[in-house]
Design an enzyme around this catalytic site. Structure first.
Site, PDB file in Angstrom:
ATOM      1  N   ALA A  66       0.758  -1.191   0.542  1.00  0.00           N
ATOM      2  CA  ALA A  66      -0.193  -0.365  -0.011  1.00  0.00           C
ATOM      3  C   ALA A  66       0.962   0.958   0.410  1.00  0.00           C
ATOM      4  O   ALA A  66       1.788   0.980   0.475  1.00  0.00           O
ATOM      5  CB  ALA A  66      -0.424   0.134   1.563  1.00  0.00           C
ATOM      6  N   GLY A 109       0.963  -4.817   1.575  1.00  0.00           N
ATOM      7  CA  GLY A 109       0.025  -5.115  -0.082  1.00  0.00           C
ATOM      8  C   GLY A 109       0.507  -6.173  -1.443  1.00  0.00           C
ATOM      9  O   GLY A 109      -0.646  -6.618  -1.524  1.00  0.00           O
ATOM     10  N   GLU A 112       0.224  -9.472  -0.479  1.00  0.00           N
ATOM     11  CA  GLU A 112      -1.311  -9.983   0.091  1.00  0.00           C
ATOM     12  C   GLU A 112      -1.917  -9.889  -1.393  1.00  0.00           C
ATOM     13  O   GLU A 112      -2.875 -11.115  -1.825  1.00  0.00           O
ATOM     14  CB  GLU A 112      -1.906  -9.104   0.732  1.00  0.00           C
ATOM     15  CG  GLU A 112      -1.271  -8.905   2.315  1.00  0.00           C
ATOM     16  CD  GLU A 112      -2.183  -8.313   3.152  1.00  0.00           C
ATOM     17  OE1 GLU A 112      -1.317  -6.966   2.794  1.00  0.00           O
ATOM     18  OE2 GLU A 112      -1.810  -8.626   4.378  1.00  0.00           O
ATOM     19  N   GLU A 132       5.179  -4.900   7.211  1.00  0.00           N
ATOM     20  CA  GLU A 132       4.114  -3.803   8.507  1.00  0.00           C
ATOM     21  C   GLU A 132       4.359  -3.654   9.619  1.00  0.00           C
ATOM     22  O   GLU A 132       4.752  -2.515  10.308  1.00  0.00           O
ATOM     23  CB  GLU A 132       2.810  -4.379   8.378  1.00  0.00           C
ATOM     24  CG  GLU A 132       2.162  -4.319   6.966  1.00  0.00           C
ATOM     25  CD  GLU A 132       2.244  -5.333   5.959  1.00  0.00           C
ATOM     26  OE1 GLU A 132       3.022  -5.856   5.921  1.00  0.00           O
ATOM     27  OE2 GLU A 132       1.417  -5.522   5.091  1.00  0.00           O
TER      28      GLU A 132
HETATM   29  N1  DAK Z   1       4.632   3.643  -0.294  1.00  0.00           N
HETATM   30  C1  DAK Z   1       5.012   4.732  -1.268  1.00  0.00           C
HETATM   31  N2  DAK Z   1       6.286   4.343  -1.093  1.00  0.00           N
HETATM   32  C2  DAK Z   1       6.624   3.822  -2.248  1.00  0.00           C
HETATM   33  C3  DAK Z   1       6.952   2.569  -1.188  1.00  0.00           C
HETATM   34  C4  DAK Z   1       5.500   2.006  -0.404  1.00  0.00           C
HETATM   35  N3  DAK Z   1       4.397   1.234   0.218  1.00  0.00           N
HETATM   36  N4  DAK Z   1       7.340   1.640  -1.292  1.00  0.00           N
HETATM   37  C5  DAK Z   1       8.547   2.711  -2.151  1.00  0.00           C
HETATM   38  N5  DAK Z   1       7.919   2.980  -2.391  1.00  0.00           N
HETATM   39  C6  DAK Z   1       8.210   4.362  -2.827  1.00  0.00           C
HETATM   40  C7  DAK Z   1       9.898   5.199  -1.970  1.00  0.00           C
HETATM   41  O1  DAK Z   1       9.653   6.181  -0.893  1.00  0.00           O
HETATM   42  C8  DAK Z   1      10.723   5.891  -3.524  1.00  0.00           C
HETATM   43  O2  DAK Z   1      10.187   6.727  -2.784  1.00  0.00           O
HETATM   44  P1  DAK Z   1      11.072   8.397  -3.338  1.00  0.00           P
HETATM   45  O3  DAK Z   1      11.735   8.014  -2.062  1.00  0.00           O
HETATM   46  O4  DAK Z   1      12.441   8.250  -4.550  1.00  0.00           O
HETATM   47  O5  DAK Z   1      10.474   9.427  -3.604  1.00  0.00           O
HETATM   48  C9  DAK Z   1      10.556   5.186  -4.372  1.00  0.00           C
HETATM   49  O6  DAK Z   1       9.645   4.884  -3.763  1.00  0.00           O
HETATM   50  C10 DAK Z   1      12.043   3.391  -4.576  1.00  0.00           C
HETATM   51  O7  DAK Z   1      11.982   2.943  -3.359  1.00  0.00           O
HETATM   52  P2  DAK Z   1      13.158   3.255  -2.056  1.00  0.00           P
HETATM   53  O8  DAK Z   1      14.288   4.437  -2.833  1.00  0.00           O
HETATM   54  O9  DAK Z   1      12.879   2.948  -0.291  1.00  0.00           O
HETATM   55  O10 DAK Z   1      14.312   1.673  -2.846  1.00  0.00           O
HETATM   56  P3  DAK Z   1      14.986   0.749  -2.287  1.00  0.00           P
HETATM   57  O11 DAK Z   1      15.182   0.195  -3.635  1.00  0.00           O
HETATM   58  O12 DAK Z   1      15.891   1.794  -1.524  1.00  0.00           O
HETATM   59  O13 DAK Z   1      13.646   0.243  -1.484  1.00  0.00           O
HETATM   60  C11 DAK Z   1      11.513  -1.248  -0.282  1.00  0.00           C
HETATM   61  C12 DAK Z   1      12.814  -0.673  -1.648  1.00  0.00           C
HETATM   62  C13 DAK Z   1      10.674  -1.683  -1.322  1.00  0.00           C
HETATM   63  C14 DAK Z   1      12.732  -2.368  -0.067  1.00  0.00           C
HETATM   64  C15 DAK Z   1      11.167   0.143   0.501  1.00  0.00           C
HETATM   65  O14 DAK Z   1      11.010   0.856  -0.588  1.00  0.00           O
HETATM   66  C16 DAK Z   1      10.488  -0.530   1.024  1.00  0.00           C
HETATM   67  O15 DAK Z   1      11.105  -0.906   1.987  1.00  0.00           O
HETATM   68  N6  DAK Z   1       9.560   0.205   0.808  1.00  0.00           N
HETATM   69  C17 DAK Z   1       8.597  -0.041   1.343  1.00  0.00           C
HETATM   70  C18 DAK Z   1       7.980  -1.125   1.685  1.00  0.00           C
HETATM   71  C19 DAK Z   1       6.784  -1.951   2.807  1.00  0.00           C
HETATM   72  O16 DAK Z   1       6.643  -1.523   3.983  1.00  0.00           O
HETATM   73  N7  DAK Z   1       5.311  -2.051   2.701  1.00  0.00           N
HETATM   74  C20 DAK Z   1       4.071  -2.241   3.311  1.00  0.00           C
HETATM   75  C21 DAK Z   1       3.304  -0.935   2.947  1.00  0.00           C
HETATM   76  S1  DAK Z   1       1.769  -1.121   4.096  1.00  0.00           S
HETATM   77  C22 DAK Z   1      -5.514  -2.907   3.625  1.00  0.00           C
HETATM   78  C23 DAK Z   1      -5.156  -3.240   2.464  1.00  0.00           C
HETATM   79  C24 DAK Z   1      -3.971  -3.250   2.260  1.00  0.00           C
HETATM   80  C25 DAK Z   1      -2.997  -3.062   3.474  1.00  0.00           C
HETATM   81  C26 DAK Z   1      -3.490  -2.483   4.550  1.00  0.00           C
HETATM   82  C27 DAK Z   1      -4.980  -2.934   4.657  1.00  0.00           C
HETATM   83  N8  DAK Z   1      -7.276  -3.299   3.775  1.00  0.00           N
HETATM   84  C28 DAK Z   1      -8.063  -3.707   2.716  1.00  0.00           C
HETATM   85  C29 DAK Z   1      -7.941  -2.552   4.439  1.00  0.00           C
HETATM   86  C30 DAK Z   1      -1.072  -3.045   2.419  1.00  0.00           C
HETATM   87  C31 DAK Z   1      -0.455  -1.887   3.977  1.00  0.00           C
HETATM   88  C32 DAK Z   1       0.764  -2.057   3.515  1.00  0.00           C
HETATM   89  O17 DAK Z   1       1.589  -2.647   1.969  1.00  0.00           O
END
Ligand code: DAK
Length: 258
Positions: A66, A109, A112, A132
């Site tokens: 997400a 997500g 998922e 998360e």
């Molecule tokens: N959201 C927004 N931006 C993201 C992102 C994300 N999840 N993942 C990456 N980006 C963006 C980064 O901010 C960066 O943007 P700029 O800073 O350049 O503007 C760009 O993508 C490149 O990312 P990185 O510079 O971080 O790239 P790396 O290769 O160093 O690292 C990474 C890649 C994928 C390991 C890292 O970006 C990362 O850890 N990302 C976050 C992963 C994460 O925490 N995912 C979980 C999110 S929470 C629901 C439905 C769905 C959900 C919940 C409820 N319901 C139906 C109720 C889902 C929740 C989630 O997924």
């Protein structure tokens, strides 16, 4: 074909392909992307010329989950009112098979979404995770339930509580993915599998998908009863008559989807 902002759609014969297309944000699933994805899947689902679908990202990321920036400041009620859960649930009501072609990160997500698909073809670089916990929450789109059913409690706990990533070969060993192929081949492999399924008897494919998915929700007795009803129902289709006649006549069947 509709032009979308966050996804690209293509058809390859009887296969409908959706590419998540926010490479600058690791294909983060902002609300607009999810709405477009659902729209594209429903359009393919309603199209008689399409028999199966693929969701893919790019080599580096299937999806990093997400959009954290979009949801960071939302209140619980705001998030609930955005209808996020309804959208996710609707993806699970698509009748035709969906294959996830995953390369690179499938996180949160994104993981998922892959789990919501019916099969997963992974590239050697695929990484599955539920990070998360590192941002103060837990999976919210099925991760705690679907991962636990596939992987078992021990590994699911490690993924959900301690950000343990699964590499492609581990995902294969644990039955999370159908196969792992070199990065340059993962989309072709998914297209091949989807193409084969799309060429099969459409009503049987639909009921087969439904029956397997029911195994996750029903008791064995209920699931067996549902399977039997679907089996008998198929004897009311022209395709069952054609399929069995073609076998006896030693020729290839011609499916009508009726
Ligand atoms: N959201 C927004 N931006 C993201 C992102 C994300 N999840 N993942 C990456 N980006 C963006 C980064 O901010 C960066 O943007 P700029 O800073 O350049 O503007 C760009 O993508 C490149 O990312 P990185 O510079 O971080 O790239 P790396 O290769 O160093 O690292 C990474 C890649 C994928 C390991 C890292 O970006 C990362 O850890 N990302 C976050 C992963 C994460 O925490 N995912 C979980 C999110 S929470 C629901 C439905 C769905 C959900 C919940 C409820 N319901 C139906 C109720 C889902 C929740 C989630 O997924």
């Amino acid at each position: 074909m509709t032009v979308y902002a966050d996804i690209l759609t293509e058809t390859h014969g009887r296969v409908g392909l959706v590419r998540l297309n926010r490479p600058q944000a690791m294909n983060a699933l902002r609300a607009n992307l999810l709405a477009e994805l659902l729209d594209a899947l429903r359009t393919f689902d309603a199209d008689d010329e399409i028999g199966a679908m693929i969701i893919t990202g790019n080599e580096k990321a299937f999806s990093a989950g997400a959009d954290i920036k979009e949801m960071a400041d939302a209140s619980a009620v705001e998030l609930m009112n955005r209808g996020l859960s309804d959208g996710w649930h609707r993806i699970s009501t698509i009748h035709k098979p969906i294959i996830a072609a995953v390369s690179g990160f499938a996180l949160g997500g994104g993981c998922e979404l892959a789990l919501l698909c019916d099969m997963i073809i992974a590239s050697e670089s695929a990484r599955f995770g539920q990070p998360e916990i590192t941002i103060g929450v837990i999976p919210g789109a099925g991760g705690t339930q679907r991962l636990t059913r596939v992987l078992g409690k021990a590994l699911a706990m490690e993924m959900v509580l301690n950000n343990r990533f699964l590499k492609a070969d581990e995902a294969l060993a644990h039955g999370l993915v159908n196969r792992v192929v070199p990065v340059e081949d993962y989309l072709d492999e998914a297209l091949k599998l989807a193409g084969e399924i799309a060429a099969r008897a459409p009503v049987a494919v639909r009921l087969g998908k439904e029956a397997v998915n029911r195994a996750y929700e029903l008791s064995l007795a209920e699931g067996l009863a549902a399977e039997q009803r679907a089996f008998y129902l198929l004897f009311s289709t022209e395709d069952q008559k054609e399929g069995m006649r073609a076998f006896v006549e030693k020729r290839a069947p011609e499916w009508k989807g009726k």
